[in-house]
Design a protein around this motif. Structure first.
Motif, PDB file in Angstrom:
ATOM      1  N   PRO B 287       0.840  -1.186   0.000  1.00  0.00           N
ATOM      2  CA  PRO B 287       0.000   0.000   0.000  1.00  0.00           C
ATOM      3  C   PRO B 287       0.879   1.241   0.000  1.00  0.00           C
ATOM      4  CG  PRO B 287       0.104  -0.928   2.191  1.00  0.00           C
ATOM      5  CD  PRO B 287       0.882  -1.857   1.304  1.00  0.00           C
ATOM      6  N   GLU B 288       0.357   2.316  -0.535  1.00  0.00           N
ATOM      7  CA  GLU B 288       1.105   3.572  -0.520  1.00  0.00           C
ATOM      8  C   GLU B 288       0.671   4.408   0.664  1.00  0.00           C
ATOM      9  OE1 GLU B 288       0.594   5.320  -4.457  1.00  0.00           O
ATOM     10  OE2 GLU B 288       2.652   4.637  -4.732  1.00  0.00           O
ATOM     11  N   ALA B 289       1.549   5.308   1.067  1.00  0.00           N
ATOM     12  CA  ALA B 289       1.231   6.189   2.185  1.00  0.00           C
ATOM     13  C   ALA B 289       0.030   7.049   1.826  1.00  0.00           C
ATOM     14  CB  ALA B 289       2.424   7.073   2.490  1.00  0.00           C
ATOM     15  N   SER B 290      -0.780   7.314   2.840  1.00  0.00           N
ATOM     16  CA  SER B 290      -1.852   8.280   2.644  1.00  0.00           C
ATOM     17  C   SER B 290      -1.772   9.275   3.782  1.00  0.00           C
ATOM     18  CB  SER B 290      -3.212   7.590   2.650  1.00  0.00           C
ATOM     19  OG  SER B 290      -3.629   7.363   3.976  1.00  0.00           O
ATOM     20  N   ALA B 291      -2.416  10.399   3.629  1.00  0.00           N
ATOM     21  CA  ALA B 291      -2.285  11.461   4.627  1.00  0.00           C
ATOM     22  C   ALA B 291      -3.284  11.297   5.761  1.00  0.00           C
ATOM     23  CB  ALA B 291      -2.473  12.818   3.962  1.00  0.00           C
ATOM     24  N   GLY B 293      -3.476   9.397   8.305  1.00  0.00           N
ATOM     25  CA  GLY B 293      -3.077   8.860   9.591  1.00  0.00           C
ATOM     26  C   GLY B 293      -3.105   7.348   9.579  1.00  0.00           C
ATOM     27  N   PRO B 294      -2.978   6.760  10.760  1.00  0.00           N
ATOM     28  CA  PRO B 294      -2.828   5.321  10.836  1.00  0.00           C
ATOM     29  C   PRO B 294      -4.059   4.581  10.329  1.00  0.00           C
ATOM     30  CG  PRO B 294      -3.156   6.263  13.016  1.00  0.00           C
ATOM     31  CD  PRO B 294      -2.999   7.406  12.070  1.00  0.00           C
ATOM     32  N   GLN B 295      -3.805   3.639   9.468  1.00  0.00           N
ATOM     33  CA  GLN B 295      -4.884   2.838   8.930  1.00  0.00           C
ATOM     34  C   GLN B 295      -4.373   1.431   8.786  1.00  0.00           C
ATOM     35  OE1 GLN B 295      -5.441   5.278   5.545  1.00  0.00           O
ATOM     36  NE2 GLN B 295      -7.493   5.855   6.162  1.00  0.00           N
ATOM     37  N   GLY B 296      -5.292   0.539   8.546  1.00  0.00           N
ATOM     38  CA  GLY B 296      -4.887  -0.850   8.431  1.00  0.00           C
ATOM     39  C   GLY B 296      -5.109  -1.358   7.028  1.00  0.00           C
ATOM     40  N   PRO B 297      -4.647  -2.602   6.794  1.00  0.00           N
ATOM     41  CA  PRO B 297      -4.893  -3.221   5.496  1.00  0.00           C
ATOM     42  C   PRO B 297      -6.397  -3.175   5.203  1.00  0.00           C
ATOM     43  CG  PRO B 297      -3.391  -4.561   6.784  1.00  0.00           C
ATOM     44  CD  PRO B 297      -3.856  -3.451   7.681  1.00  0.00           C
ATOM     45  N   GLY B 298      -6.713  -2.920   3.970  1.00  0.00           N
ATOM     46  CA  GLY B 298      -8.116  -2.880   3.589  1.00  0.00           C
ATOM     47  C   GLY B 298      -8.723  -1.505   3.771  1.00  0.00           C
ATOM     48  N   SER B 299      -7.909  -0.516   4.135  1.00  0.00           N
ATOM     49  CA  SER B 299      -8.492   0.796   4.357  1.00  0.00           C
ATOM     50  C   SER B 299      -8.447   1.647   3.091  1.00  0.00           C
ATOM     51  CB  SER B 299      -7.804   1.493   5.517  1.00  0.00           C
ATOM     52  OG  SER B 299      -6.417   1.505   5.311  1.00  0.00           O
ATOM     53  N   GLY B 300      -8.157   1.019   1.962  1.00  0.00           N
ATOM     54  CA  GLY B 300      -8.337   1.706   0.684  1.00  0.00           C
ATOM     55  C   GLY B 300      -7.169   2.550   0.223  1.00  0.00           C
ATOM     56  N   ASN B 301      -6.009   2.350   0.820  1.00  0.00           N
ATOM     57  CA  ASN B 301      -4.835   3.059   0.295  1.00  0.00           C
ATOM     58  C   ASN B 301      -4.549   2.577  -1.126  1.00  0.00           C
ATOM     59  OD1 ASN B 301      -4.685   3.598   3.102  1.00  0.00           O
ATOM     60  ND2 ASN B 301      -2.542   4.143   2.828  1.00  0.00           N
ATOM     61  N   ARG B 304       0.538  -0.454  -4.807  1.00  0.00           N
ATOM     62  CA  ARG B 304       1.596  -0.547  -5.807  1.00  0.00           C
ATOM     63  C   ARG B 304       2.075  -1.982  -5.898  1.00  0.00           C
ATOM     64  NH1 ARG B 304       4.993   3.115  -7.719  1.00  0.00           N
ATOM     65  NH2 ARG B 304       6.706   1.672  -7.473  1.00  0.00           N
TER      66      ARG B 304
END
Ligand SMILES: Nc1nc2c(ncn2[C@@H]2O[C@H](COP(=O)(O)OP(=O)(O)O)[C@@H](O)[C@H]2O)c(=O)[nH]1
Ligand SMILES: [Mg+2]
Lengths: 506, 336
Positions: B287-291, B293-301, B304
């Motif tokens: 997954p790529e970084a998103s702005a 904050g902390p998220q987990g797998p499956g959070s739609g980032n 790649r």
């Protein structure tokens, strides 16, 4: 046929008493010129022989005042804790014909062992009573008494017995770092110890309540402590070299202390008055702050401010004794275009002031990096290098052994990377570092405690955070620095009353 | 561009790559191109027209250089490719000449199953479905992509499949052209996304993993075992309907014309420096970084592709279909 000789009698009674165990009872019946006296003996839970002298049954025609043994004190009443006082009293003694008296005296539990002692010349009521008793209890051992009254003889035998169980002093032990108090035992006398033995202990007495510090002696009965005696004395706080003397089984006298008085609070009451922990003795402490640098800028700023607060709090409490280390860690990179940023040891064992300076610089440089309200840290978004940070700290601390109080304070939000492919789908740590192993290794340091400040509520945080916050944990938004430091056990929560002596630190 | 472009009357029947939106069709096509290039054999995939060629080049470049997945497109059915086989060089042997196989080509279409789709601009339900059935009726080879990951959450493979096959059968069998009331297609059932931990571990649990040549290479599931994994993955579907997928396929297709494959378009992660598969670190997605904050797998980032693309079993179903269909055509030509 009766045997004779005082030594013989002493030896026989010693043997009979030594055989007492569990619920077995021994009844010694003394047939004297004035009348019949029975002594009941058993062994109590603590392994001490206990006894009771029954009122004398006088021969018909004699009165209580005429008794020659009236001056002999009972061996079991004087200073004998736990002994049941004699039922009725000497003054209530009444006169009966010899045979009747004998029958009353044989009113004994059938399973009790019986020893008959004739301490007056055979003849008259004495002879008749002996005969009646022997007829009633043919299993009874019959012996001739000597000059010493049976009461005195029994007292001497009981006092000279060796200990059947080891005796310990009840103390408190304090965790060197957390200050947590735990009831413990300090050995005083081993089994088979006899009266007159001495044992020395050094204890630390903390401020107690108005009833004083409690010196309790316990005997061990199969892994279970049984109270032997509980005394208290009001002492000024300090270190005391105490000498314990085994006066006789069931009685330990302490010297090196003002005189103790018998304590009558219940054991449960005493135990429940022990505080959970006791403020630390002064000594150096090492605060390691590990700060996760991922997440939005505001959050990182908040983390750094929280760390700064805690450094201030601890530095104030431990004036001059605090060293601080500062470690930052971010996200691993799995993208060849984004360079991996390893764990950064910003400071190691510096003064609180230097650490505060570094925190300020960190915050400013971070703020400079920020382009808006939510600049994303490049790198992997679902985890952070918690495991690498732990490995770095463990490596720097070296092998466990040091006594210095050490706090590992982790401030962040994300879970660690697993060491290998994992159902969570979080990518494994490139170095395959196992955070659980690192935590276990750190837990081996005797002086190390874990504190965590997590941005996530506990139910949403990764299980690693429960381990990282084992001793103290708080949410970033609701941290109470004082309470947090008290939970860590590095600062004292006010004046505390401690009912038992503490084992003095060598 | 229309789907008619590049197809002339009298063209041999085509191959349809068919699966639910997001099952990995576009990626499969690009991976097919990569796999055929890597193989350097007689097979190639080429655009039937300049637009389709550009699209293929773009997708391939995305996967290899940009390491990204293709965007969800609504215009897939507008493109058309050709699977081609170069004539094999004639080999001179001691006993004289051996005849090489002739040049051969077949159309390849990519078809979204009707239903939920990614692109907002995508055409409506009904049109999609009609177009899909038209295309399937024209094809004689189907690569059916079964996405076990989607099936675990949506569990809708059966409902897509059954309706379409029933309509297709209604259309094709009504004419009683084929005699035996079975669809005439060859069907390659491809379990996709084998590189996902859930799929890999299901195969591992069933003891179906094989390591070709040596353990340094990525694991595979033999084609003979592929059906078992497919069945197990269907059984794990929360809807419970996935168990009906296999019987449905058997109802409509000749069993000897169905073959199962366990595939991954991107393959497992292989550290470019070490150059070998590591069972402890298999995921080729990151997954790529998103702005946010902390998220987990499956959070739609955004996702790649982590390392080099190493397609697994992508070429094989196409070549199997190509060979079958080529053989059939040759047989027909020889017979008629
Ligand atoms: N793990 C994995 N994911 C894949 C693979 N192929 C496709 N995907 C995922 O599935 C999504 C949809 O793929 P795509 O080819 O656009 O599907 P289409 O809608 O059927 O064309 C991609 O964005 C990827 O996230 C694969 O081989 N492995
Ligand atoms: Mg697509």
């Amino acid at each position: 046929m009766t045997e004779s000789g005082e030594d013989l009698l002493r030896r026989a009674l010693t043997e009979a008493i030594a055989e007492l165990a569990g619920s077995r009872r021994l009844v010694v019946v003394e047939v004297a010129a004035e009348g019949v006296t029975a002594f009941d003996l058993h062994r109590d839970e603590a392994g001490t022989s206990r006894g009771r002298e029954r009122p004398m049954t006088r021969w018909a025609g004699q009165t209580a005042e005429g008794g020659g043994d009236g001056a002999t004190p009972s061996p079991f009443e004087e200073g004998s804790e736990g002994a049941t006082p004699a039922e009725g009293g000497r003054d209530g003694a009444t006169a009966f014909p010899a045979e009747e008296a004998a029958v009353r005296a044989t009113w004994l539990p059938v399973d009790a062992r019986v020893v008959l002692v004739r301490s007056a010349p055979d003849g008259g009521p004495v002879g008749r009573a002996m005969e009646a008793l022997r007829a009633a209890r043919p299993d009874a051992l019959a012996l001739n008494g000597g000059g010493v009254p049976v009461a005195v003889l029994l007292r001497e035998i009981v006092a000279a017995e060796p200990l059947r169980r080891p005796y310990d002093l009840v103390v408190l032990r304090r965790h060197p770092v957390t200050g947590r108090l735990r009831l413990a035992c300090q050995p005083l006398f081993a089994m088979e110890t006899r009266r007159g033995a001495l044992s020395e202990v050094t204890v630390q007495c903390e401020p107690s309540d108005e009833r004083g510090t409690v010196f309790a002696v316990v005997a061990w009965q199969d892994r279970r402590p049984v109270l032997v005696s509980v005394h208290a004395v009001k002492l000024p706080p300090g270190r005391y070299e105490v000498t314990a003397m085994l006066e006789r089984p069931g009685r330990v006298r302490f010297s090196g202390l003002p005189s103790l008085t018998r304590e009558d609070r219940s054991w449960t009451e005493l135990v429940s008055s022990v505080p959970a922990r006791l403020g630390p003795p002064s000594g150096p402490a090492h605060l390691i702050c590990a700060v996760e640098t991922t997440g939005p800028e505001v959050q990182l700023g908040e983390r750094l401010r929280r760390v700064s607060q805690l450094v201030t709090e601890l530095a104030g409490e431990l004036s001059g004794l605090l060293q601080v280390s500062l470690v930052t860690y971010g996200a691993h990179s799995y993208d060849p275009r984004i360079p991996e940023r390893p764990v950064d040891v910003v400071d190691w064992e510096v003064s609180p002031d230097d650490a505060q300076e570094s925190l300020k610089i960190l915050e400013e440089s971070r703020a400079g990096r920020a382009t808006g309200h939510g600049a994303a840290e490049p790198g992997y978004p679902y985890a952070a290098q918690v495991e690498d940070m732990l490995a770095e700290v463990a490596g720097r601390l070296g092998p466990p052994g040091g006594r210095r109080r050490t706090v590992l304070l982790t401030v962040g939000a994300r879970p660690p990377h697993p060491p290998r492919r994992h159902a969570s789908e979080i990518l494994p740590c490139p170095r395959r570092v196992d955070w659980e192993r690192q935590v276990r290794d750190l837990q081996r340091h005797p002086g190390l405690v874990f504190g965590a400040i997590c941005d996530q509520p506990p139910e949403r945080a990764h299980p690693a955070w429960a381990r990282l916050g084992e001793n103290a944990s708080a949410h970033l938004d609701t941290l109470d620095p004082q309470g947090f430091c008290a939970d860590l056990g590095v600062t004292a929560p006010g004046v505390q009353r401690v009912p038992f002596p503490l084992m003095a630190m060598p | 561009m229309s789907s008619d472009q590049g197809r002339r009357p009298g063209d041999p029947h085509s191959i349809a790559i068919w699966g639910a939106p997001g099952s990995g069709k576009t990626t499969f096509l690009a991976a097919l191109n990569i796999a055929l290039i890597l193989k350097n054999g007689p097979w190639r995939i080429i655009g039937a027209d300049p637009g389709s060629l550009d699209f293929l080049k773009e997708m391939t470049d995305k996967l290899t250089h940009q390491r990204r997945f293709p965007e969800a497109t609504s215009t897939l059915s507008d493109y058309r490719w050709l699977l081609s086989r170069r004539p094999e060089e004639q080999v001179k042997g001691l006993l004289g000449r051996r005849k090489g196989s002739p040049a051969w080509r077949i159309g390849v279409n990519v078809l979204d199953a009707p239903g939920r789709s990614f692109g907002a601009e995508r055409t409506g339900h009904g049109t999609d479905r009609e177009a899909l059935i038209d295309e399937l009726a024209l094809s004689r080879g189907i690569v059916y992509l079964f996405d076990p990951i989607r099936e675990l959450t949506d569990g809708d493979a059966f409902s897509h499949l059954h309706g379409v096959l029933a309509d297709l059968a209604g259309r094709m069998l009504a004419k009683d052209e084929f005699g035996d009331d079975m669809l005439p297609h060859y069907l390659a059932v491809c379990v996709t996304k084998f590189d996902e931990i859930k799929v890999l571990e299901t195969a591992e649990k069933l003891g179906l993993l094989g390591y070709p040549e040596d353990v340094q290479e990525s694991p595979r599931v033999d084609d003979e075992d592929a059906e078992e994994l497919f069945r197990e993955l269907c059984a794990a579907s929360p809807s419970g309907n996935a168990r009906l997928v296999l019987p449905t396929l058997n109802q409509f297709f000749h069993p000897e014309r169905i073959k199962f494959f366990v595939t991954s378009s991107i393959g497992f992660y292989v550290d470019p420096e070490k150059g070998r598969f590591d069972p402890d670190d298999v995921q080729n997605l990151t997954p790529e970084a998103s702005a946010d904050g902390p998220q987990g797998p499956g959070s739609g980032n955004r996702i790649r592709i982590r390392g080099p693309v190493g397609p697994i079993n992508v070429m094989e179903p196409m070549i199997w279909l190509g060979q079958r269909m080529a053989g059939e055509q040759q047989g027909k030509e020889a017979g008629g």
